[in-house]
Design a protein around this motif. Structure first.
Motif, short mmCIF file in Angstrom:
data_model
loop_
_atom_site.label_atom_id
_atom_site.label_comp_id
_atom_site.label_asym_id
_atom_site.label_seq_id
_atom_site.Cartn_x
_atom_site.Cartn_y
_atom_site.Cartn_z
N TYR A 1 12.46 -4.93 33.03
CA TYR A 1 14.05 -4.62 33.05
C TYR A 1 14.17 -3.29 32.79
O TYR A 1 15.49 -2.94 33.13
N LEU A 2 13.51 -2.35 32.09
CA LEU A 2 13.56 -1.11 32.27
C LEU A 2 13.89 -0.46 33.60
O LEU A 2 14.83 0.10 34.07
N ILE A 3 12.87 -0.40 34.23
CA ILE A 3 12.79 -0.08 35.73
C ILE A 3 13.85 -0.69 36.61
O ILE A 3 14.41 0.05 37.38
N LEU A 4 13.83 -2.14 36.50
CA LEU A 4 15.11 -2.69 37.43
C LEU A 4 16.58 -1.98 36.96
O LEU A 4 17.00 -1.80 37.99
N GLY A 5 16.88 -2.10 35.54
CA GLY A 5 18.05 -1.02 35.43
C GLY A 5 18.15 0.14 35.70
O GLY A 5 19.02 0.58 36.21
N TYR A 6 17.01 0.90 35.55
CA TYR A 6 17.13 2.40 36.12
C TYR A 6 17.26 2.26 37.44
O TYR A 6 18.00 2.95 38.17
N VAL A 7 16.67 1.69 38.49
CA VAL A 7 16.64 1.55 40.10
C VAL A 7 18.09 1.27 40.32
O VAL A 7 18.73 1.79 41.19
N LEU A 8 18.51 0.19 39.40
CA LEU A 8 20.12 -0.25 39.96
C LEU A 8 21.08 1.08 39.56
O LEU A 8 21.96 1.23 40.51
N LYS A 9 20.74 1.38 38.46
CA LYS A 9 21.65 2.55 38.07
C LYS A 9 21.80 3.81 38.94
O LYS A 9 22.83 4.22 39.40
N LEU B 1 13.63 12.27 43.43
CA LEU B 1 14.16 12.34 42.01
C LEU B 1 14.21 11.12 41.49
O LEU B 1 14.04 10.81 39.91
N LEU B 2 14.49 9.87 42.09
CA LEU B 2 14.71 8.54 41.65
C LEU B 2 13.05 8.15 41.16
O LEU B 2 13.11 7.64 40.03
N LEU B 3 12.24 8.57 41.82
CA LEU B 3 10.74 8.08 41.50
C LEU B 3 10.35 8.92 40.06
O LEU B 3 9.97 8.24 39.11
N VAL B 4 10.73 10.29 40.24
CA VAL B 4 10.26 11.12 39.11
C VAL B 4 10.75 10.53 37.66
O VAL B 4 10.45 10.39 36.77
N GLY B 5 12.15 10.24 37.90
CA GLY B 5 13.04 9.96 36.70
C GLY B 5 12.59 8.81 36.29
O GLY B 5 12.34 8.33 34.99
N ALA B 6 12.24 7.67 37.06
CA ALA B 6 11.62 6.32 36.81
C ALA B 6 10.45 6.31 35.71
O ALA B 6 10.30 5.70 34.83
N VAL B 7 9.49 7.25 36.36
CA VAL B 7 8.14 7.66 35.88
C VAL B 7 8.45 8.15 34.56
O VAL B 7 7.86 7.60 33.36
N ALA B 8 9.36 9.31 34.46
CA ALA B 8 9.58 9.65 33.07
C ALA B 8 10.31 8.87 32.06
O ALA B 8 9.78 8.87 30.71
N GLU B 9 11.11 8.05 32.64
CA GLU B 9 11.76 7.02 31.66
C GLU B 9 10.79 6.09 31.08
O GLU B 9 10.59 5.51 30.15
#
Length: 192
Positions: free
Chosen positions: A134-142, A57-65
């Motif tokens: 920063y987009l991906i870093l912030g996504y993964v952290l949150k 889920l984390l991976l799919v959400g990151a790709v989508a964002e």
């Protein structure tokens, strides 16, 4: 509302349906308008509360964002945006805590910068590669933190208790984000 509709359409198709749902939800959220992705992310995790499913889920959400922000960036890059709008975006960015791409990280906690892809395009001093980082870093952290807490709840509590605690956690995250955004806007005079 869009999240409920998407879940109704794709939810019955099992894992693949949930992944398509998460992709579309995060894509729409980063491209057009807010869809409360935190709530649906945790509901999708509850479908199979295991670390493996959470990582997918984390991976799919990151790709989508990433795809949503990049799509909006490319649209704004291709159209001729009036200089007045560029000037307003630049002035708005000067009010923010950080004037560079790191603001994308702050935006995860205090969402005061809508349409991130458009901002990346409109503010000339911002670089797309640094913004992506920063987009991906912030996504993964949150969302990684959300997954860690949810996984903890499911590991140490029964199913119904873990679900309630996970939903309460998301409500707290959203409330803190709204409070921080309101406080930031008020402090910087953006609410006037």
């Amino acid at each position: 509302m869009i999240g409920d509709w998407l879940y109704g359409v794709f939810g019955p198709y099992g894992y693949i349906g949930i992944l398509v749902f998460i992709f579309l939800l995060f894509y729409i959220d980063s491209l057009i308008f807010p869809t409360l992705p935190e709530v649906f992310f945790i509901l999708s995790f509850m479908y199979d509360p295991t670390p493996y499913w959470g990582m997918i889920l984390l991976l799919v959400g990151a790709v989508a964002e990433f795809a949503g922000v990049t799509s909006l960036y490319l649209v704004v890059e291709r159209i001729r945006v009036p200089e007045r709008i560029r000037s307003v975006a630049d002035k708005y960015s000067k009010f923010l805590i950080l004037n560079d791409e790191r603001m994308i990280l702050v935006n995860r906690v205090a969402p005061v910068m809508p349409f991130t892809g458009a901002f990346i395009s409109l503010i000339e001093s911002w670089e797309i590669k640094r913004a992506w980082f920063y987009l991906i870093l912030g996504y993964v952290l949150k969302y990684g933190a959300i997954l860690l807490f949810a996984n903890f709840f499911f590991a140490f509590f029964s199913g119904p208790q873990a679900e309630v605690l996970s939903i309460v956690m998301i409500i707290i995250v959203m409330a803190v984000s709204l409070f921080m955004a309101y406080r930031k806007k008020k402090r910087e005079g953006l609410s006037q």
